[in-house]
Design a protein around this motif. Structure first.
Motif, PDB file in Angstrom:
ATOM      1  N   ARG A  17       0.826  -1.205   0.000  1.00  0.00           N
ATOM      2  CA  ARG A  17       0.000   0.000   0.000  1.00  0.00           C
ATOM      3  C   ARG A  17       0.863   1.259   0.000  1.00  0.00           C
ATOM      4  O   ARG A  17       0.506   2.270  -0.622  1.00  0.00           O
ATOM      5  CB  ARG A  17      -0.949  -0.036   1.204  1.00  0.00           C
ATOM      6  CG  ARG A  17      -2.026  -1.103   1.052  1.00  0.00           C
ATOM      7  CD  ARG A  17      -2.882  -1.283   2.291  1.00  0.00           C
ATOM      8  NE  ARG A  17      -3.898  -2.308   2.059  1.00  0.00           N
ATOM      9  CZ  ARG A  17      -4.750  -2.753   2.965  1.00  0.00           C
ATOM     10  NH1 ARG A  17      -4.718  -2.265   4.196  1.00  0.00           N
ATOM     11  NH2 ARG A  17      -5.644  -3.698   2.648  1.00  0.00           N
ATOM     12  N   ASP A  39     -10.853  11.874  11.580  1.00  0.00           N
ATOM     13  CA  ASP A  39     -11.735  12.086  10.447  1.00  0.00           C
ATOM     14  C   ASP A  39     -12.082  13.569  10.375  1.00  0.00           C
ATOM     15  O   ASP A  39     -11.485  14.398  11.068  1.00  0.00           O
ATOM     16  CB  ASP A  39     -12.985  11.213  10.547  1.00  0.00           C
ATOM     17  CG  ASP A  39     -13.837  11.536  11.781  1.00  0.00           C
ATOM     18  OD1 ASP A  39     -13.536  12.517  12.496  1.00  0.00           O
ATOM     19  OD2 ASP A  39     -14.818  10.813  12.029  1.00  0.00           O
ATOM     20  N   ARG A  49     -14.928   3.767   7.536  1.00  0.00           N
ATOM     21  CA  ARG A  49     -14.580   4.476   6.307  1.00  0.00           C
ATOM     22  C   ARG A  49     -13.388   5.401   6.497  1.00  0.00           C
ATOM     23  O   ARG A  49     -12.615   5.634   5.562  1.00  0.00           O
ATOM     24  CB  ARG A  49     -15.779   5.307   5.820  1.00  0.00           C
ATOM     25  CG  ARG A  49     -15.461   6.156   4.587  1.00  0.00           C
ATOM     26  CD  ARG A  49     -16.623   7.013   4.145  1.00  0.00           C
ATOM     27  NE  ARG A  49     -16.298   7.798   2.966  1.00  0.00           N
ATOM     28  CZ  ARG A  49     -16.277   7.335   1.728  1.00  0.00           C
ATOM     29  NH1 ARG A  49     -16.568   6.063   1.496  1.00  0.00           N
ATOM     30  NH2 ARG A  49     -15.970   8.119   0.717  1.00  0.00           N
ATOM     31  N   ASP A  50     -13.224   5.926   7.693  1.00  0.00           N
ATOM     32  CA  ASP A  50     -12.191   6.922   7.943  1.00  0.00           C
ATOM     33  C   ASP A  50     -10.953   6.356   8.620  1.00  0.00           C
ATOM     34  O   ASP A  50     -10.077   7.123   9.050  1.00  0.00           O
ATOM     35  CB  ASP A  50     -12.778   8.046   8.801  1.00  0.00           C
ATOM     36  CG  ASP A  50     -13.857   8.814   8.060  1.00  0.00           C
ATOM     37  OD1 ASP A  50     -13.539   9.418   7.030  1.00  0.00           O
ATOM     38  OD2 ASP A  50     -15.029   8.779   8.498  1.00  0.00           O
ATOM     39  N   ARG A  52      -8.142   5.518   7.863  1.00  0.00           N
ATOM     40  CA  ARG A  52      -7.097   5.572   6.827  1.00  0.00           C
ATOM     41  C   ARG A  52      -5.719   5.223   7.365  1.00  0.00           C
ATOM     42  O   ARG A  52      -4.928   4.548   6.710  1.00  0.00           O
ATOM     43  CB  ARG A  52      -7.091   6.965   6.191  1.00  0.00           C
ATOM     44  CG  ARG A  52      -8.401   7.325   5.484  1.00  0.00           C
ATOM     45  CD  ARG A  52      -8.381   8.751   4.952  1.00  0.00           C
ATOM     46  NE  ARG A  52      -9.638   9.084   4.286  1.00  0.00           N
ATOM     47  CZ  ARG A  52     -10.708   9.599   4.909  1.00  0.00           C
ATOM     48  NH1 ARG A  52     -10.640   9.849   6.226  1.00  0.00           N
ATOM     49  NH2 ARG A  52     -11.812   9.861   4.245  1.00  0.00           N
ATOM     50  N   TRP A  55      -5.586   1.506   7.790  1.00  0.00           N
ATOM     51  CA  TRP A  55      -5.565   0.812   6.503  1.00  0.00           C
ATOM     52  C   TRP A  55      -4.185   0.878   5.861  1.00  0.00           C
ATOM     53  O   TRP A  55      -3.694  -0.115   5.304  1.00  0.00           O
ATOM     54  CB  TRP A  55      -6.602   1.436   5.564  1.00  0.00           C
ATOM     55  CG  TRP A  55      -6.661   0.759   4.220  1.00  0.00           C
ATOM     56  CD1 TRP A  55      -7.375  -0.354   3.893  1.00  0.00           C
ATOM     57  CD2 TRP A  55      -5.961   1.141   3.028  1.00  0.00           C
ATOM     58  NE1 TRP A  55      -7.164  -0.696   2.580  1.00  0.00           N
ATOM     59  CE2 TRP A  55      -6.295   0.211   2.020  1.00  0.00           C
ATOM     60  CE3 TRP A  55      -5.085   2.178   2.725  1.00  0.00           C
ATOM     61  CZ2 TRP A  55      -5.779   0.284   0.728  1.00  0.00           C
ATOM     62  CZ3 TRP A  55      -4.563   2.254   1.438  1.00  0.00           C
ATOM     63  CH2 TRP A  55      -4.925   1.316   0.455  1.00  0.00           C
ATOM     64  N   ILE A 150      -5.283   8.617   0.078  1.00  0.00           N
ATOM     65  CA  ILE A 150      -5.631   7.286   0.594  1.00  0.00           C
ATOM     66  C   ILE A 150      -6.955   6.830  -0.016  1.00  0.00           C
ATOM     67  O   ILE A 150      -7.094   5.689  -0.465  1.00  0.00           O
ATOM     68  CB  ILE A 150      -5.715   7.299   2.127  1.00  0.00           C
ATOM     69  CG1 ILE A 150      -4.368   7.714   2.730  1.00  0.00           C
ATOM     70  CG2 ILE A 150      -6.143   5.925   2.642  1.00  0.00           C
ATOM     71  CD1 ILE A 150      -3.225   6.795   2.406  1.00  0.00           C
ATOM     72  N   ASP A 151      -7.940   7.734  -0.068  1.00  0.00           N
ATOM     73  CA  ASP A 151      -9.222   7.379  -0.666  1.00  0.00           C
ATOM     74  C   ASP A 151      -9.054   6.952  -2.120  1.00  0.00           C
ATOM     75  O   ASP A 151      -9.788   6.090  -2.614  1.00  0.00           O
ATOM     76  CB  ASP A 151     -10.180   8.566  -0.586  1.00  0.00           C
ATOM     77  CG  ASP A 151     -10.540   8.924   0.856  1.00  0.00           C
ATOM     78  OD1 ASP A 151     -10.127   8.192   1.774  1.00  0.00           O
ATOM     79  OD2 ASP A 151     -11.230   9.944   1.056  1.00  0.00           O
ATOM     80  N   TRP A 154      -7.760   3.210  -2.101  1.00  0.00           N
ATOM     81  CA  TRP A 154      -8.447   2.257  -1.217  1.00  0.00           C
ATOM     82  C   TRP A 154      -9.642   1.700  -1.987  1.00  0.00           C
ATOM     83  O   TRP A 154     -10.718   2.283  -2.003  1.00  0.00           O
ATOM     84  CB  TRP A 154      -8.895   2.983   0.039  1.00  0.00           C
ATOM     85  CG  TRP A 154      -9.409   2.107   1.147  1.00  0.00           C
ATOM     86  CD1 TRP A 154      -9.728   0.787   1.091  1.00  0.00           C
ATOM     87  CD2 TRP A 154      -9.676   2.527   2.498  1.00  0.00           C
ATOM     88  NE1 TRP A 154     -10.183   0.334   2.307  1.00  0.00           N
ATOM     89  CE2 TRP A 154     -10.158   1.387   3.203  1.00  0.00           C
ATOM     90  CE3 TRP A 154      -9.573   3.740   3.174  1.00  0.00           C
ATOM     91  CZ2 TRP A 154     -10.525   1.443   4.546  1.00  0.00           C
ATOM     92  CZ3 TRP A 154      -9.938   3.782   4.511  1.00  0.00           C
ATOM     93  CH2 TRP A 154     -10.396   2.659   5.195  1.00  0.00           C
ATOM     94  N   ASP A 156     -11.743  -0.888  -1.633  1.00  0.00           N
ATOM     95  CA  ASP A 156     -12.939  -1.378  -0.942  1.00  0.00           C
ATOM     96  C   ASP A 156     -13.232  -0.547   0.309  1.00  0.00           C
ATOM     97  O   ASP A 156     -13.663  -1.068   1.335  1.00  0.00           O
ATOM     98  CB  ASP A 156     -12.793  -2.856  -0.575  1.00  0.00           C
ATOM     99  CG  ASP A 156     -11.534  -3.133   0.237  1.00  0.00           C
ATOM    100  OD1 ASP A 156     -10.675  -2.234   0.360  1.00  0.00           O
ATOM    101  OD2 ASP A 156     -11.405  -4.261   0.765  1.00  0.00           O
ATOM    102  N   GLN A 157     -12.989   0.740   0.209  1.00  0.00           N
ATOM    103  CA  GLN A 157     -13.247   1.636   1.336  1.00  0.00           C
ATOM    104  C   GLN A 157     -14.719   1.549   1.746  1.00  0.00           C
ATOM    105  O   GLN A 157     -15.614   1.643   0.901  1.00  0.00           O
ATOM    106  CB  GLN A 157     -12.898   3.067   0.959  1.00  0.00           C
ATOM    107  CG  GLN A 157     -12.992   4.067   2.097  1.00  0.00           C
ATOM    108  CD  GLN A 157     -12.552   5.461   1.659  1.00  0.00           C
ATOM    109  OE1 GLN A 157     -12.604   5.792   0.469  1.00  0.00           O
ATOM    110  NE2 GLN A 157     -12.107   6.269   2.603  1.00  0.00           N
TER     111      GLN A 157
END
Length: 601
Positions: A17, A39, A49-50, A52, A55, A150-151, A154, A156-157
């Motif tokens: 990543r 976030d 979701r946030d 990051r 992840w 990052i979004d 990613w 499969d966020q």
């Protein structure tokens, strides 16, 4: 079960990543990117979701950030996570950086000669960026507001949370939502401000007496809002979060608008508009400035009123702690019976504790994932047991259990460290020093106007005299069926916020020896006026703490010869209060056990 035991950290995925992120940065002409834990609402806990930072790096702690440069990637962690980070990130590609000893801006300056470092202005506050900019001033490095990279990588966020909000009963609030809006609007008018931007979820939930489920373990609604000086409130959130029944309760002064209308609404505001530079995303003030709307920097006006609990909130919290204390005693009785037999693991202990809380039939959720560290795992301050790390509870070791419940009438947070069989003299002496610190805070009286930093040394004095200390604050604020970590009040070297009646805080000194054991003892306390003392200065207003938490301390770990008469008296009085409050609510077995556990020291 509310708590799961799947491993959230994936160190092996960190390297690939990171490669993808650096490739995207190179395409954009950037030399670095900052990935915070927070976030857009700057919460300590974030929706999936946030997540990051987790992840990208594998680090799952509740505070920190990463700075990714072309040849170096630093993960900034405070004293709570120095041990944990080593197990969660790929140390071949990520470098743990002690923070705040090393500031991100200073680290960037030392490791990057020139270039642009990007950041998402929705995920950083004005204060954070100002500190960074000052640190790199005069170097060849500049900061650059960008989209979130990052979004972009990613695939499969998770989707944004869409949990429905619900009303918090006014009997537990002690003040109507309309009265709260009027109170905050009056603050704005006095300051000559036309509106304030509400970005903190717990501030919004407090303001309109609602709760939600957008953030794990925290009953909050993620949304932005604008409160006008005439007490009108606009909430920007998906329609699905606010049903017709709730809208009727909120009344005509509160309107729900789509999230995409937020920036347009900012552009159309008359100024000045209050913005909290320590909690609002930088994007908010940037939008106001672009529309030439005057920005009035000031603290979120909901934070202090929210921290000063009403009489109804304190009474409700006492009820929640009575219920939770009975569950804890049933659990500790069970643990004392089962642990010596062998066969228990950390997960079994966590499951059992949640079961006793669920048996109250009032548990809404946990207030955080239970920390249950056996032996050396107790030294990992925010340890979260997984199927991969689950450890037996062995005789001769300490077991640290930090847990809490979310009840509609209150939020609890309690830590007990217990002996499994006979433990060493050194462990007992360390436990006693930690206990002395907890007692010192519990017994404290202080003149009104002092802050958490003024009381924090009381909790550390016994440890300091032995050359020991701990790398976290002594206490955090706690919400009323809200966030288990609530500002602005703290017991900490860094806290300058004066303590006021009604504020609920944790009192939790500790001591940790990596690879060996960990000790923490925690009660929740509430600030109250202290009655005058004979011979005291009549003109001085003093404050003190009332202890809310009801559960015995492990007498087997107390070295009584180390205690002063006043400390022994405090323990016996506290245990007497625990017995008197809890005995009517216990099973026969637990009542008998509690009698033994609270015998005079």
């Amino acid at each position: 079960m509310f708590q799961s035991f799947d491993s959230q950290a994936k160190p092996a995925q960190g390297a690939p990543r990171l490669v993808r992120l650096r490739a995207e940065l190179a395409k954009a002409g950037l030399s670095g990117f900052i990935v915070p834990r927070a976030d857009a609402h700057q919460g300590e806990y974030v929706p999936p979701r946030d997540a990051r930072l987790s992840w990208l790096t594998g680090f799952t702690g509740s505070a920190g950030l990463a700075v990714v440069l072309p040849d170096l990637a630093g993960v900034f962690i405070d004293g709570r996570y120095r041990v944990q980070v080593k197990a969660e990130v790929d140390l071949a590609v990520y470098t743990p950086v002690p923070w705040p000893e090393t500031r991100p801006g200073d680290w960037i300056r030392a490791n990057l000669n020139a270039g642009k470092v990007g950041f998402d202005p929705w995920l950083h506050t004005a204060d954070e960026i100002a500190v960074l900019e000052k640190a790199i001033e005069g170097s060849g490095v500049t900061l650059c507001e960008t989209d979130n990279f990052i979004d972009a990588i990613w695939p499969d966020q998770p989707a944004p949370p869409l949990s429905p909000a619900f009303a918090q009963p006014e009997e537990f609030c002690g003040q109507t939502a309309a009265a709260k809006r009027d109170e905050i609007a009056a603050i704005l008018r006095t300051a000559g401000q036309r509106a304030t931007v509400v970005t903190l979820p717990d501030s919004l939930c407090w303001l309109v007496n609602i709760r939600g489920a957008d953030v794990p373990r925290n009953p909050v609604v993620n949304a932005f809002a604008l409160l006008h000086d005439d007490a009108r409130l606009e909430i920007f959130a998906p329609d699905v979060k606010f049903g017709d029944d709730l809208r009727a309760i909120l009344g005509p002064q509160v309107t729900i608008r789509p999230p995409q209308d937020f920036l347009t609404a900012l552009h159309n505001l008359p100024g000045p508009v209050r913005v909290d530079r320590a909690s609002a995303p930088l994007a908010v003030s940037r939008a106001l400035e672009a529309a030439q709307v005057a920005v009035a920097w000031g603290e979120d006006p909901c934070r202090l009123p929210k921290a000063r609990k009403t009489g109804a909130e304190i009474a409700a919290s006492r009820a929640a702690h009575l219920r939770d204390g009975a569950a804890m005693v049933e659990f500790l009785c069970w643990l004392d019976r089962e642990a010596p037999n062998g066969g228990l693991t950390e997960i079994a202990v966590v499951e059992a504790l949640e079961g006793f809380r669920r048996a109250t039939n009032r548990l809404h959720d946990l207030s955080f994932d239970t920390i249950c560290g056996a032996g050396p795992h107790g030294a990992v301050i925010h340890y979260r047991v997984t199927w991969d790390t689950d450890r037996p509870v062995r005789a001769g070791e300490l077991l640290l259990i930090d847990s809490g419940g979310q009840y509609v009438d209150g939020t609890t947070d309690i830590t007990r460290t217990v002996a499994v069989g006979a433990v060493g003299q050194e462990e007992a002496e360390c436990y006693t020093r930690v206990l002395q610190g907890m007692i010192a805070i519990s017994r404290a009286r202080w003149p009104k106007g002092l802050a958490g930093r003024d009381l924090d040394p009381l909790a550390r004095a016994a440890l300091w005299m032995a050359g020991q200390d701990y790398d976290h604050g002594t206490g955090h604020g706690v919400g009323a069926f809200l966030s288990v970590h609530e500002g602005p009040q703290r017991l900490s070297r860094l806290s300058e916020v004066p303590l006021e009646p009604g504020m609920i805080l944790s009192n939790e000194p500790g001591y940790y020896r990596e690879g060996a054991f960990g000790i923490r003892i925690e009660n929740l306390v509430v600030v109250e006026p202290a009655p005058p003392l004979p011979g005291g200065d009549a003109q001085r207003n003093h404050l003190r703490f009332e202890t809310l938490t009801l559960a015995p301390l492990d007498r087997r770990l107390i070295v009584t010869t180390m205690l002063s008469p006043g400390e022994r008296d405090w323990i016996d009085r506290y245990h007497g209060d625990v017995r008197a409050a809890l005995l009517p609510h216990l099973s026969a077995e637990a009542a008998e056990w509690l009698g033994r556990a609270t015998a005079p020291v």
